[in-house]
Design a protein around this motif. Structure first.
Motif, PDB file in Angstrom:
ATOM      1  N   GLY A  17       0.814  -1.199   0.000  1.00 26.21           N
ATOM      2  CA  GLY A  17       0.000   0.000   0.000  1.00 26.21           C
ATOM      3  C   GLY A  17       0.851   1.254   0.000  1.00 26.21           C
ATOM      4  O   GLY A  17       1.895   1.310   0.663  1.00 26.21           O
ATOM      5  N   HIS A  18       0.407   2.230  -0.765  1.00 25.56           N
ATOM      6  CA  HIS A  18       1.024   3.557  -0.778  1.00 25.56           C
ATOM      7  C   HIS A  18      -0.037   4.554  -0.347  1.00 25.56           C
ATOM      8  O   HIS A  18      -1.107   4.643  -0.961  1.00 25.56           O
ATOM      9  CB  HIS A  18       1.517   3.906  -2.189  1.00 25.56           C
ATOM     10  N   THR A  19       0.223   5.304   0.714  1.00 24.41           N
ATOM     11  CA  THR A  19      -0.738   6.276   1.227  1.00 24.41           C
ATOM     12  C   THR A  19      -0.052   7.618   1.437  1.00 24.41           C
ATOM     13  O   THR A  19       1.152   7.687   1.703  1.00 24.41           O
ATOM     14  CB  THR A  19      -1.369   5.804   2.548  1.00 24.41           C
ATOM     15  N   GLU A  20      -0.856   8.684   1.339  1.00 26.64           N
ATOM     16  CA  GLU A  20      -0.346  10.039   1.497  1.00 26.64           C
ATOM     17  C   GLU A  20      -1.354  10.868   2.281  1.00 26.64           C
ATOM     18  O   GLU A  20      -2.544  10.549   2.308  1.00 26.64           O
ATOM     19  CB  GLU A  20      -0.132  10.702   0.128  1.00 26.64           C
ATOM     20  N   ASN A  21      -0.881  11.920   2.891  1.00 20.98           N
ATOM     21  CA  ASN A  21      -1.755  12.974   3.390  1.00 20.98           C
ATOM     22  C   ASN A  21      -1.005  14.300   3.364  1.00 20.98           C
ATOM     23  O   ASN A  21       0.221  14.327   3.229  1.00 20.98           O
ATOM     24  CB  ASN A  21      -2.315  12.670   4.786  1.00 20.98           C
ATOM     25  N   ALA A  22      -1.747  15.374   3.434  1.00 25.16           N
ATOM     26  CA  ALA A  22      -1.166  16.717   3.403  1.00 25.16           C
ATOM     27  C   ALA A  22      -1.817  17.539   4.500  1.00 25.16           C
ATOM     28  O   ALA A  22      -3.020  17.808   4.456  1.00 25.16           O
ATOM     29  CB  ALA A  22      -1.389  17.375   2.040  1.00 25.16           C
ATOM     30  N   VAL A  23      -1.048  17.914   5.507  1.00 28.75           N
ATOM     31  CA  VAL A  23      -1.564  18.637   6.662  1.00 28.75           C
ATOM     32  C   VAL A  23      -1.295  20.124   6.480  1.00 28.75           C
ATOM     33  O   VAL A  23      -0.136  20.540   6.385  1.00 28.75           O
ATOM     34  CB  VAL A  23      -0.911  18.138   7.963  1.00 28.75           C
ATOM     35  N   PRO A  24      -2.335  20.966   6.403  1.00 28.39           N
ATOM     36  CA  PRO A  24      -2.098  22.410   6.245  1.00 28.39           C
ATOM     37  C   PRO A  24      -1.390  22.982   7.466  1.00 28.39           C
ATOM     38  O   PRO A  24      -1.509  22.477   8.582  1.00 28.39           O
ATOM     39  CB  PRO A  24      -3.516  22.987   6.108  1.00 28.39           C
ATOM     40  N   ILE A  25      -0.664  24.053   7.263  1.00 27.61           N
ATOM     41  CA  ILE A  25      -0.037  24.754   8.379  1.00 27.61           C
ATOM     42  C   ILE A  25      -1.113  25.271   9.330  1.00 27.61           C
ATOM     43  O   ILE A  25      -2.260  25.481   8.947  1.00 27.61           O
ATOM     44  CB  ILE A  25       0.814  25.934   7.882  1.00 27.61           C
ATOM     45  N   GLY A  26      -0.736  25.464  10.574  1.00 27.79           N
ATOM     46  CA  GLY A  26      -1.652  26.050  11.534  1.00 27.79           C
ATOM     47  C   GLY A  26      -1.749  27.552  11.360  1.00 27.79           C
ATOM     48  O   GLY A  26      -0.854  28.197  10.774  1.00 27.79           O
ATOM     49  N   PRO A  27      -2.816  28.169  11.851  1.00 29.19           N
ATOM     50  CA  PRO A  27      -2.986  29.623  11.706  1.00 29.19           C
ATOM     51  C   PRO A  27      -1.803  30.429  12.244  1.00 29.19           C
ATOM     52  O   PRO A  27      -1.477  31.496  11.697  1.00 29.19           O
ATOM     53  CB  PRO A  27      -4.267  29.906  12.492  1.00 29.19           C
ATOM     54  N   ASN A  28      -1.159  29.930  13.300  1.00 27.75           N
ATOM     55  CA  ASN A  28      -0.030  30.676  13.864  1.00 27.75           C
ATOM     56  C   ASN A  28       1.130  30.807  12.891  1.00 27.75           C
ATOM     57  O   ASN A  28       2.034  31.631  13.087  1.00 27.75           O
ATOM     58  CB  ASN A  28       0.473  29.993  15.139  1.00 27.75           C
ATOM     59  N   ASP A  29       1.134  29.986  11.822  1.00 22.49           N
ATOM     60  CA  ASP A  29       2.223  30.037  10.845  1.00 22.49           C
ATOM     61  C   ASP A  29       1.855  30.794   9.579  1.00 22.49           C
ATOM     62  O   ASP A  29       2.640  30.820   8.624  1.00 22.49           O
ATOM     63  CB  ASP A  29       2.652  28.611  10.469  1.00 22.49           C
TER      64      ASP A  29
END
Length: 778
Positions: free
Chosen positions: A542-554
């Motif tokens: 299995g190949h899996t990915e995710n993309a976590v946005p930066i937090g507002p403080n950044d």
């Protein structure tokens, strides 16, 4: 990250096969059925609902956590472990981690008593995911509301797009049942376990069923001043609209308050290569707190959820879920600040050396001359500084999924399409706290009140996330080959505003109190295959990915090009799963490689003396993890049940340095034997063993002052917590509607260190702890 040739070949095979899509198959798909309270009604379960049936006490055959749709664990191209309600009950405890630690690769993080903070495959994650919705806050979730726990390894763009790439723990809450019943449970003990729970459920009539769960906890801990107070109240109602459709409404009130541990000083002689120990003369339960009204973490949350599922036709099913949460999360802390550290970092090795001060005697920056001198004695006078915040959070979420199944004699196609929307809003103020110094040889409490400074943070943030996704599973050769693939696209936008934001000159000018906007979008992909050479054995990739946005403080740093918009996680995993003993046992072996880019490291400068007037920003880095895992769960016989795991993990920063509190060797075993016949029928003995390898005490980043462009010398952790093995023993007895349990946690009375946020913020583990439980089921 280096990819194995097998990974590339498998990826091409899976994507090529998926291009055929769900064409040309027969038109009918069989659906699972279950009897309702009224035997005359046949309920057609939606593919989004998981049956409560289980082949063994510690084994569930199905899970919906990995991709929304109810799927056999043997058919998923990744590692999925389900902790059943029986296992949760047998383990006991008052934290989700106390059961999850028996899953391979899951371990303690940096704060045991709050934030639901755990480490999965070396990656730390905060907050909790309840029924598919992520929630932050200061609390550890109350396990009394949980029916089962699903642990999905690796990044997951659908289940948890905002989560760490190591994996996701999804807590499935208790839902109304059509069979009447309930329980009342009382638990008392020396530390951390005084609580009472009530759970009652049943039908109101042929169309409505209810459930009410309530729990109260009020206890003290081993560490001086440690405590927990919590109240859970969660009524729910299910409406069986038709035999194919049902709607569940659930409200949850949760109040949680626990101690914010101040810390315990490390002995100044402890360096990178030395055995860890607490400063001489300081008791292990040391915690110079003002009390529960001063150093605490608190959450008051009101949550309403909606879940509608329906088998619209034989082939088409729909799921609609929504959540509203209003949360108040004040917290207040103090932290130990040593007047003199009693050691320093060797500029030629990057290691911390206790009792040594390395001094640069040269006045020429281009030609430093480092000399080792004896360090000044550590003063018993310790400073205490900290933080106080009053924040409120709002969560708004909608998820909508559609599943289309075409089942024929040659192949079966399952297509999932859906979207989700989530909104998070935070407001509040923050203040610095300054306390009188204490002499640790004479005092365990500060001699005077702490001073609260004027507000240093007055912020308002919000973030909206929009996601669409499409996944496909193609099942061929009578289930011997399964191909999976999918794409998810995430878009976010939001705003960060702090009235105390300082001005900054060009080239990146900032106005005082300026607000910053943030936005971005990114697509992620997953694919995999499962091959069954025989019916009860699965080989998978299995190949899996995710993309976590930066937090507002950044948002400010992103606008100035200092940080990326997303932290991206990518995992490749291969493994083998097998079930045997008529399906009562399931075992798996997996190898994985994970890469996380744009990873934020805690800035160690925030623990400097004096404390920086504004918190220093996180350090952005890349990290790689890999490892082997073994997991086994189920029942050897009707009387003997077992859960066993082992993990050999390597998770490092780009310089090969271990990360804070992330153990690289883990092992766990839980065995329960129950006498089922004779006069002693109902008597059971359970033994749990948990091993955790050595862990770094604090994050470390950057290079020493002796580094050159051709010879970079990375800073090493200043201390390591030693490996530890803990043993828990439970003796229980059940007869008719009553059951009794006696648990001896840390039965061998080991002295150990539970977690470390930094060198001097150590959470000391609880010694031998006796507790008892009485449960009445009706």
């Amino acid at each position: 990250m280096t990819r194995r040739p097998l990974f590339k070949t498998a990826a091409k095979t899976a994507l090529a096969a998926l291009s055929f899509g769900p064409l040309g198959f027969a038109q009918e798909a069989p659906q699972a059925t279950a009897a309702a309270a009224n035997d005359a009604d046949i309920v057609t379960l939606s593919v989004f609902e998981v049956s409560s049936s289980a082949p063994a006490r510690y084994q569930a055959a199905e899970s919906a956590a990995g991709g929304r749709i109810n799927t056999s664990i043997m058919d998923t191209p990744t590692t999925v472990t389900v902790l059943t309600s029986d296992f949760l009950s047998d383990v006991g405890g008052t934290r989700v981690l106390e059961a999850a630690k028996y899953v391979a690769g899951v371990s303690e993080a940096t704060i045991p008593n709050a934030l639901d903070r755990v480490i999965i495959r070396g990656f730390q994650t905060d907050g909790r995911r309840v029924d598919g919705f992520h929630t932050g806050g200061q609390a550890n979730y109350d396990h009394g509301a949980i029916e089962r726990v699903e642990v999905v390894k690796g990044p997951d763009a659908v289940l948890h797009p905002a989560g760490a790439p190591g994996g996701t723990i999804n807590l499935v809450t208790k839902k109304p049942q059509w069979t009447p019943g309930g329980s009342l449970k009382l638990q008392v003990g020396e530390y951390d376990v005084n609580r009472v729970e009530a759970d009652v459920t049943g039908p109101i009539n042929d169309h409505f069923a209810y459930r009410m769960v309530a729990a109260l906890q009020d206890n003290e801990g081993y560490i001086d001043g440690a405590f927990r107070e919590s109240t859970l109240l969660t009524p729910s109602l299910t409406w069986k609209i038709s035999p194919q459709a049902q709607l569940t409404l659930r409200y949850e009130y949760y109040y949680f308050k626990a101690a914010n541990i101040v810390g315990i000083p490390t002995d100044p002689s402890v360096g990178t290569r030395d055995p860890f120990k607490v400063m001489q003369g300081v008791p292990h339960n040391f915690n110079p707190t003002f009390g529960k009204d001063y150093e605490f973490r608190r959450t008051t949350a009101h949550t309403g959820t909606l879940l509608f599922t329906s088998a619209v036709t034989d082939r088409l099913s729909v799921r609609l879920a929504g959540r509203l949460t209003e949360m108040y999360t004040p917290d207040s802390d103090l932290r130990i600040r040593l007047k003199s550290p009693g050691g320093s970092r060797n500029p030629f090795t990057g290691e911390w050396e206790g009792g040594v001060d390395w001094v640069n005697t040269s006045s020429d920056p281009a030609n430093p001359n480092f000399v080792a001198t004896p360090a000044a004695p550590v003063s018993p006078i310790i400073g205490l500084t900290g933080w106080q915040g009053n924040f409120g959070d709002r969560y708004r979420d909608v998820q909508n999924d559609w599943s289309y199944i075409v089942d024929g004699t040659a192949a079966k196609s399952t297509t999932l399409v859906g979207f989700s929307y989530s909104y998070f809003h935070n407001t509040g103020q923050g203040y610095n706290r300054i306390s009188p110094d204490i002499d640790i040889t004479k005092e365990t409490r500060p001699s005077g009140p702490s001073i609260i400074t004027p507000s240093v943070r007055d912020q308002r943030t919000n973030t909206s996330r929009y996601q669409v996704y499409l996944t496909e599973q193609l099942e061929l050769f009578e289930g011997r080959l399964m191909l999976n693939g999918g794409v998810a696209h995430l878009t976010f936008n939001g705003m960060y505003h702090d009235k105390h934001e300082p001005a900054a000159p060009p080239p990146n000018p900032v106005l005082p109190g300026q607000a910053f906007a943030g936005e971005g979008s990114k697509a992620t992909y997953n694919y995999g295959l499962v091959v069954k050479p025989i019916r009860n054995v699965s080989l998978y990739y299995g190949h899996t990915e995710n993309a976590v946005p930066i937090g507002p403080n950044d948002y400010r740093r992103a606008n100035q090009g200092e940080v990326p918009l997303f932290s991206a996680g990518t995992q490749d995993e291969v493994g083998i799963k097998a079930n045997f003993l008529d399906g009562r046992i399931i075992a798996s072996v997996a190898y994985y490689e994970i890469e996380q880019t744009g990873y934020a490291l805690h800035n160690p400068g925030n623990f400097a003396t004096p404390q920086p007037p504004q918190p220093l920003p996180a350090i952005i880095s890349t990290r790689n993890g890999s490892g082997w895992e073994f997991q086994l769960a189920g029942s050897v016989t009707e009387a003997l049940s077992v859960m066993a795991s082992f993990a050999d993990t390597k998770n490092r920063n780009p310089d090969g340095i271990m990360l804070n509190s992330s153990a690289e060797d883990l092992g766990a075993l839980f065995v329960r034997y129950e006498l089922n016949k004779g006069r002693l029928g109902g008597l059971a003995l359970a033994v749990g063993v948990n091993y955790q390898g050595k862990r770094a005490a604090g994050d470390t980043a950057g290079y020493t002052d002796a580094s050159t462009p051709d010879n970079l010398i990375p800073n090493q952790p200043s201390a390591y917590m030693p490996a530890r093995t803990l043993v828990d023993v439970t003796l229980s007895y059940s007869r008719k509607n009553w059951s009794y349990g006696l648990t001896l946690a840390n039965a061998l009375d080991k002295t150990y260190y539970a977690a470390a946020d930094s060198r001097d913020l150590i959470n000391v583990g609880t010694p031998r702890n006796l507790s008892g439980t009485i449960t009445w089921k009706f």
